[in-house]
Structure formats: C-alpha cells, structure tokens
Design a protein around this motif. Structure first.
Motif, PDB file in Angstrom:
ATOM      1  N   ARG A  18     -28.124  -5.791 -26.659  1.00  0.00           N
ATOM      2  CA  ARG A  18     -26.527  -4.972 -25.642  1.00  0.00           C
ATOM      3  C   ARG A  18     -27.348  -3.543 -25.813  1.00  0.00           C
ATOM      4  O   ARG A  18     -27.171  -2.840 -26.920  1.00  0.00           O
ATOM      5  CB  ARG A  18     -25.404  -5.486 -26.668  1.00  0.00           C
ATOM      6  CG  ARG A  18     -24.651  -5.338 -25.072  1.00  0.00           C
ATOM      7  CD  ARG A  18     -23.597  -6.285 -25.286  1.00  0.00           C
ATOM      8  NE  ARG A  18     -22.489  -5.631 -26.523  1.00  0.00           N
ATOM      9  CZ  ARG A  18     -21.852  -4.083 -25.913  1.00  0.00           C
ATOM     10  NH1 ARG A  18     -21.608  -4.418 -24.184  1.00  0.00           N
ATOM     11  NH2 ARG A  18     -21.195  -4.115 -26.794  1.00  0.00           N
ATOM     12  N   SER A  40     -12.121   1.674 -25.809  1.00  0.00           N
ATOM     13  CA  SER A  40     -12.294   0.172 -26.765  1.00  0.00           C
ATOM     14  C   SER A  40     -14.164   0.077 -26.269  1.00  0.00           C
ATOM     15  O   SER A  40     -14.450  -1.228 -25.479  1.00  0.00           O
ATOM     16  CB  SER A  40     -11.535   0.189 -27.957  1.00  0.00           C
ATOM     17  OG  SER A  40     -12.136  -0.943 -29.209  1.00  0.00           O
ATOM     18  N   GLY A  41     -14.720   0.411 -27.412  1.00  0.00           N
ATOM     19  CA  GLY A  41     -16.411  -0.334 -27.409  1.00  0.00           C
ATOM     20  C   GLY A  41     -17.168   0.319 -26.479  1.00  0.00           C
ATOM     21  O   GLY A  41     -17.856  -0.395 -25.984  1.00  0.00           O
ATOM     22  N   LYS A  44     -18.090   5.535 -27.668  1.00  0.00           N
ATOM     23  CA  LYS A  44     -17.971   6.618 -28.080  1.00  0.00           C
ATOM     24  C   LYS A  44     -18.740   6.662 -29.796  1.00  0.00           C
ATOM     25  O   LYS A  44     -19.274   8.074 -29.977  1.00  0.00           O
ATOM     26  CB  LYS A  44     -16.497   6.748 -29.012  1.00  0.00           C
ATOM     27  CG  LYS A  44     -16.306   6.729 -27.065  1.00  0.00           C
ATOM     28  CD  LYS A  44     -14.349   7.826 -27.041  1.00  0.00           C
ATOM     29  CE  LYS A  44     -13.474   5.881 -27.348  1.00  0.00           C
ATOM     30  NZ  LYS A  44     -14.191   4.571 -27.562  1.00  0.00           N
ATOM     31  N   THR A  46     -20.694   4.763 -32.057  1.00  0.00           N
ATOM     32  CA  THR A  46     -22.065   5.388 -31.428  1.00  0.00           C
ATOM     33  C   THR A  46     -22.728   6.513 -31.191  1.00  0.00           C
ATOM     34  O   THR A  46     -23.661   6.988 -32.339  1.00  0.00           O
ATOM     35  CB  THR A  46     -22.424   4.240 -30.732  1.00  0.00           C
ATOM     36  OG1 THR A  46     -21.853   2.743 -30.984  1.00  0.00           O
ATOM     37  CG2 THR A  46     -24.163   3.600 -30.381  1.00  0.00           C
TER      38      THR A  46
HETATM   39  N1  LIG Z   1     -23.653  -1.585 -35.878  1.00  0.00           N
HETATM   40  C1  LIG Z   1     -23.757  -2.485 -34.570  1.00  0.00           C
HETATM   41  N2  LIG Z   1     -23.841  -3.708 -34.556  1.00  0.00           N
HETATM   42  C2  LIG Z   1     -24.110  -3.911 -33.680  1.00  0.00           C
HETATM   43  N3  LIG Z   1     -23.051  -4.070 -32.824  1.00  0.00           N
HETATM   44  C3  LIG Z   1     -22.907  -3.017 -33.060  1.00  0.00           C
HETATM   45  C4  LIG Z   1     -22.980  -1.859 -34.147  1.00  0.00           C
HETATM   46  N4  LIG Z   1     -22.182  -0.440 -34.022  1.00  0.00           N
HETATM   47  C5  LIG Z   1     -20.951  -0.847 -32.439  1.00  0.00           C
HETATM   48  N5  LIG Z   1     -21.887  -1.967 -32.074  1.00  0.00           N
HETATM   49  C6  LIG Z   1     -21.352  -2.342 -30.746  1.00  0.00           C
HETATM   50  O1  LIG Z   1     -21.262  -1.320 -30.176  1.00  0.00           O
HETATM   51  C7  LIG Z   1     -20.186  -1.281 -29.119  1.00  0.00           C
HETATM   52  C8  LIG Z   1     -19.846   0.241 -29.134  1.00  0.00           C
HETATM   53  O2  LIG Z   1     -19.668   0.734 -30.238  1.00  0.00           O
HETATM   54  P1  LIG Z   1     -18.605   1.680 -30.559  1.00  0.00           P
HETATM   55  O3  LIG Z   1     -18.327   1.089 -32.221  1.00  0.00           O
HETATM   56  O4  LIG Z   1     -19.237   2.602 -30.342  1.00  0.00           O
HETATM   57  O5  LIG Z   1     -17.212   1.705 -30.174  1.00  0.00           O
HETATM   58  P2  LIG Z   1     -16.223   3.171 -29.401  1.00  0.00           P
HETATM   59  O6  LIG Z   1     -16.069   3.544 -28.200  1.00  0.00           O
HETATM   60  O7  LIG Z   1     -16.410   4.043 -30.461  1.00  0.00           O
HETATM   61  O8  LIG Z   1     -14.769   1.870 -30.033  1.00  0.00           O
HETATM   62  P3  LIG Z   1     -13.266   1.907 -30.368  1.00  0.00           P
HETATM   63  O9  LIG Z   1     -12.402   2.990 -29.177  1.00  0.00           O
HETATM   64  O10 LIG Z   1     -12.750   1.151 -30.617  1.00  0.00           O
HETATM   65  O11 LIG Z   1     -13.794   3.156 -31.779  1.00  0.00           O
HETATM   66  C9  LIG Z   1     -19.761  -2.159 -29.287  1.00  0.00           C
HETATM   67  O12 LIG Z   1     -19.937  -3.479 -28.076  1.00  0.00           O
HETATM   68  C10 LIG Z   1     -19.681  -2.939 -30.829  1.00  0.00           C
HETATM   69  O13 LIG Z   1     -19.805  -4.419 -30.626  1.00  0.00           O
END
Ligand SMILES: Nc1ncnc2c1ncn2[C@@H]1O[C@H](COP(=O)(O)OP(=O)(O)OP(=O)(O)O)[C@@H](O)[C@H]1O
Ligand SMILES: [Mg+2]
Length: 224
Positions: A18, A40-41, A44, A46
């Motif tokens: 993905r 969320s997701g 950010k 990442t």
């Molecule tokens: N180590 C990992 N392995 C697999 N998928 C991951 C990993 N880290 C993040 N993801 C996926 O990547 C996507 C983005 O995750 P991320 O943590 O960056 O989101 P976010 O914007 O920080 O969300 P939140 O506001 O909930 O903290 C999500 O769908 C998550 O499931």
C-alpha cells in the motif's frame, strides 16, 4: 535547510503493498514553524519519521544543508539524528523506571560534555518546562501531560536544529494543551525550527505554514 524531493513510501502487509506517501516535495527553512495536518492514517507520522531519518523510504531524495541524507549509512543516519534532530514521538518512548532528570539528560550522555555543563543544560530545560519539582520522580508516576513535557525536554536539551513533534495534544485537556503550545511558541521565538504533526486546529493556528496530507499527496503550504 531540509528538503524532500519526490519521496515515495509504501508498506507491505502480507501480500498487499500500500502506497502511503506518493511524490512528496517539501522544503523546511531555518526558523520555520510548520504544521502537517491530515486525517488519521493519512501518513503524517510516516512522513515525520522519514524527516527524522527514523525509517527509510522507497524512492526520492532527502537533502540536509546541501548533503544528501539518502546516501548515508545506517550508522551515519543515527549520528545525523543525534546531532541535528529533536524528536517527540506519538508514544513519547521515555524510560519509565528512570526519573525526570535522567530522562532529560539522556541525549547529553552521548555527547562529550563536562559534568557541570550537563547539569546546567538539564536544569535550564527543567526550569523552562516547569518540571523542577518533578526531577526526582520516575516517569511511571507522571500524568500524560507531564510525560509530554519530559519528552519535549529530552528532545530540546541538546539544542537540535529541527524539532519534530508528533501529535502533541492528543490526550491533553485545554489548559495543558495551551501550556504545551506556549512552549513551542517560545522555542520558535528563540529560533528553533519546528515541524508539528497534528489534526488539532488549535495547534496549526499557531504555526506559520500549514501543509495538508491527503491520498498520499502533500498540498502546497498555506503561509500565514
Ligand atoms: N510499520 C508499518 N507497517 C505497515 N503499515 C504501516 C506501518 N506504519 C504505518 N502503516 C500504515 O500507513 C498508514 C499511515 O500511517 P501513519 O501512522 O503515518 O498515519 P497518521 O496520519 O500518523 O495517523 P494518526 O493520525 O492516526 O496518527 C496507515 O494506514 C498505517 O496502517
Ligand atoms: Mg500518527
């Protein structure tokens, strides 16, 4: 100061791959006060982890002061991080069996500083964050907001070039939220470059530049 060019990042879960970040371009200048927003997701954390060289990316280039970080080895990246980056992660990652003083002092243990100098720097941060009376208390006995302040203290004690903060107000009440945001304002006014990931508009309103992450793409910044 720090530039991202055409950054791509995917995660593989079982057989499915993905894409989370798709062709991200971003430029952080000295003294910037940036909010990265998104649902969320949306990726950010990442993106922030890539900026902090905590995780690798698939494609693209990251440049810090005209040097390509992309070409650094694992050890060089960790050295780079120690020297230039202050990171407050979403989970804080504090040492729970150690006290506040020891947690804030931690990054200075890796630097060749004299004992007196270390004490002085830690005390300065304790005072700045109003944590003096907590310095002997172990982390496991602190509230979420207090732990948040310790995590900030640990990130700023080595005077990083860039402070990266992941969701600083997630579990805070309004008053604690304000006191944390006041700390960022103060650090910014002292010249620290700050990048904050958040979905809270009370945070982004204080920043000078707002980016939005959606569908793997980063918007052009809105500049205030
Ligand atoms: N180590 C990992 N392995 C697999 N998928 C991951 C990993 N880290 C993040 N993801 C996926 O990547 C996507 C983005 O995750 P991320 O943590 O960056 O989101 P976010 O914007 O920080 O969300 P939140 O506001 O909930 O903290 C999500 O769908 C998550 O499931
Ligand atoms: Mg996150």
């Amino acid at each position: 100061m720090l530039k991202l060019q055409h950054i791509q990042k995917s995660f593989i879960n079982g057989r499915t791959k993905r894409a989370v970040l798709n062709d991200i371009n971003m430029e952080i200048s000295k003294g910037d006060y940036i909010a990265i927003m998104g649902r969320s997701g949306s990726g950010k954390s990442t993106l922030l982890n890539i900026l902090g060289t905590l995780i690798p990316y698939d494609k693209g280039t990251m440049i810090y002061n005209n040097q390509k970080v992309t070409q650094l080895s694992f050890d060089q990246r960790s050295e780079f991080r120690k020297r230039h980056i202050g990171f407050v992660t979403q989970q804080f990652h504090l040492l729970h069996d150690r006290n506040v003083y020891e947690n804030i002092k931690l990054p200075l243990n890796f630097m060749k500083l004299e004992k007196d100098k270390i004490k002085k720097e830690v005390n300065k941060v304790l005072e700045m964050l109003d944590l003096e009376s907590f310095q002997k208390v172990s982390i496991s006995k602190l509230s979420g907001g207090e732990q948040q302040r310790v995590a900030i203290g640990r990130a700023i004690v080595k005077k990083p070039d860039i402070l990266l903060v992941d969701e600083p107000t997630g579990s805070l009440d309004e008053e604690s939220e304000k006191s944390i945001l006041d700390i960022f304002d103060m650090l910014h006014s002292q010249g620290t470059t700050i990048v904050i990931v958040t979905h809270n508009t009370a945070v982004s309103e204080r920043c000078d530049k707002n980016y939005f992450l959606k569908g793997g793409k980063l918007s052009a910044p809105i500049i205030y």
